[in-house]
Design a protein around this motif. Structure first.
Motif, short mmCIF file in Angstrom:
data_model
loop_
_atom_site.label_atom_id
_atom_site.label_comp_id
_atom_site.label_asym_id
_atom_site.label_seq_id
_atom_site.Cartn_x
_atom_site.Cartn_y
_atom_site.Cartn_z
N THR A 248 5.40 13.01 -4.73
CA THR A 248 6.77 12.02 -4.73
C THR A 248 7.88 12.57 -5.51
N SER A 249 8.85 12.94 -4.89
CA SER A 249 10.07 13.10 -6.15
C SER A 249 10.35 12.29 -7.21
N ALA B 245 0.86 -1.28 -0.05
CA ALA B 245 -0.11 0.04 -0.13
C ALA B 245 0.87 1.34 0.00
N ALA B 246 1.87 1.03 0.67
CA ALA B 246 3.13 2.59 0.67
C ALA B 246 3.55 2.52 -0.48
N LEU B 247 4.01 1.39 -1.20
CA LEU B 247 4.53 1.69 -2.55
C LEU B 247 3.44 2.07 -3.20
N LYS B 248 2.35 1.76 -3.51
CA LYS B 248 1.46 2.15 -4.17
C LYS B 248 1.01 3.94 -4.18
N ARG B 249 0.92 4.12 -2.89
CA ARG B 249 0.81 5.81 -2.53
C ARG B 249 1.95 6.44 -3.05
N CYS B 250 3.04 5.94 -3.03
CA CYS B 250 4.22 6.64 -3.36
C CYS B 250 4.17 6.79 -4.90
N ALA C 119 9.28 15.89 -14.54
CA ALA C 119 10.52 15.76 -14.04
C ALA C 119 11.59 15.88 -15.14
N PRO C 120 12.92 16.39 -14.76
CA PRO C 120 13.92 16.64 -15.55
C PRO C 120 13.96 15.28 -16.65
N ALA C 121 14.63 15.71 -17.91
CA ALA C 121 14.40 14.73 -19.00
C ALA C 121 14.97 13.19 -18.59
N GLN C 122 16.36 13.33 -18.22
CA GLN C 122 16.97 12.03 -17.83
C GLN C 122 16.13 11.22 -16.68
N ARG C 123 15.57 11.98 -15.59
CA ARG C 123 14.82 11.12 -14.55
C ARG C 123 13.59 10.73 -15.23
N HIS C 124 13.14 11.49 -15.95
CA HIS C 124 11.70 11.29 -16.70
C HIS C 124 11.77 10.19 -17.55
N ALA C 125 12.83 10.12 -18.60
CA ALA C 125 13.05 8.60 -19.21
C ALA C 125 13.36 7.66 -18.48
#
Length: 294
Positions: free
Chosen positions: A103-104, A92-97, A149-155
């Motif tokens: 969430t960052s 449930a915590a993973l799902k909420r995250c 998010a920034p392009a690299q993180r987003h990808a």
């Protein structure tokens, strides 16, 4: 630990979500048996016992089995998560995250890595996440209007979410969970699919072709399959993959996956005209020529 046999629907082979019992005493997932009957079958899939018209309308909820599954899932979840999970190591915590806009990007990527590890290493973990609706949470992380998010993180997050979704994807075309894929009917989501198919990594492209193959064969996505087949942008992104067979291994895998995806899409007669119109025949001949003479 594996999912007990009695907790799996005999039609989809996935864990029950809404178990109902026929007059024959056999239990099935509601959506699976309703689809079986809607297709004109008048027999019990397991026993092949003939069903009368009245029998096909009587589906009795198997509340006892559902309760047992819920108890088993609750107990199994506690023992299936990696010990490295953060403060609250529950599904449930993973799902909420994953669901939270707050969430960052780094935290989301970390959560996706945990989901992928659990789905890959544990049959129980995969069943739990499928039952808890993770597929419907993961797909919007792959297909959406604009990156936040920034392009690299987003990808990185997109590709991880795609891997997670594919690892949870039911293998049976009748599985009700595949209804989540109908999110691609929305224009922004389909545009995101096309963008990834054209610009993603070779691994991502191969995964998207697998997803397209599922869309083309799943009972829950028949209308979506026609929408995809009618989209010029999908063909413009898909057909060039056929010519990547001589590239690096990920690109070659994408090329092979594209062939399977096109074959699955074209299995439906209404889609064949669109495939021909957008040049699939010529692209497939060029692909075959390379294998024959290349």
């Amino acid at each position: 630990m594996s999912v007990p046999h009695l907790f799996r629907c005999p039609i989809s082979l996935d864990i029950f979500t809404d178990p109902v019992t026929l007059c024959t005493g056999q239990t099935y997932d509601r959506q699976c048996i309703e689809r079986w009957l809607a297709d004109g079958h008048r027999t019990c899939p397991v026993t092949m016992q003939a069903l009368g018209d009245a029998d096909t309308t009587v589906l009795v909820p198997n509340r006892t089995l559902r309760h047992l599954i819920e108890r088993w899932l609750s107990a199994a979840t506690d023992h299936s998560l990696p010990e490295s999970a953060d403060d609250d190591p529950s599904l449930a915590a993973l799902k909420r995250c994953l669901q939270s806009d707050a969430t960052s990007a780094a935290a989301k990527i970390g959560a996706l890595k945990k989901v992928l590890a659990l789905a890959s290493e544990s049959d129980v973990g995969r069943a739990c996440m499928l039952q808890l609706g993770f597929l419907c949470v993961l797909l919007p992380l792959v297909f959406h209007a604009a990156p936040t998010a920034p392009a690299q993180r987003h990808a990185e997050a997109e590709e991880l979410a795609l891997q997670c979704a594919l690892s949870l994807m039911p293998s049976n075309a009748a599985a009700p969970q595949l209804d989540c894929l109908n999110m691609l009917k929305k224009e922004d989501n389909l545009a995101s699919f096309v963008r990834l198919l054209g610009r993603g990594s070779g691994r991502a492209k191969a995964g998207l072709c697998r997803l397209l193959e599922t869309v083309a064969t799943a009972a829950a996505t028949r209308d979506l399959a026609l929408v995809v087949a009618a989209s010029p942008r999908v063909w413009q992104a898909l057909l060039p993959l056929l010519q990547q067979h001589a590239g690096p291994a990920p690109d070659a895998r994408a090329s092979e996956a594209a062939v399977r995806a096109i074959a699955a899409v074209c299995a439906a007669e209404p889609a064949r005209g669109s495939a021909i119109h957008h040049g699939a025949v010529g692209a497939l001949f060029r692909h075959l020529s390379w294998w024959a003479y290349g």
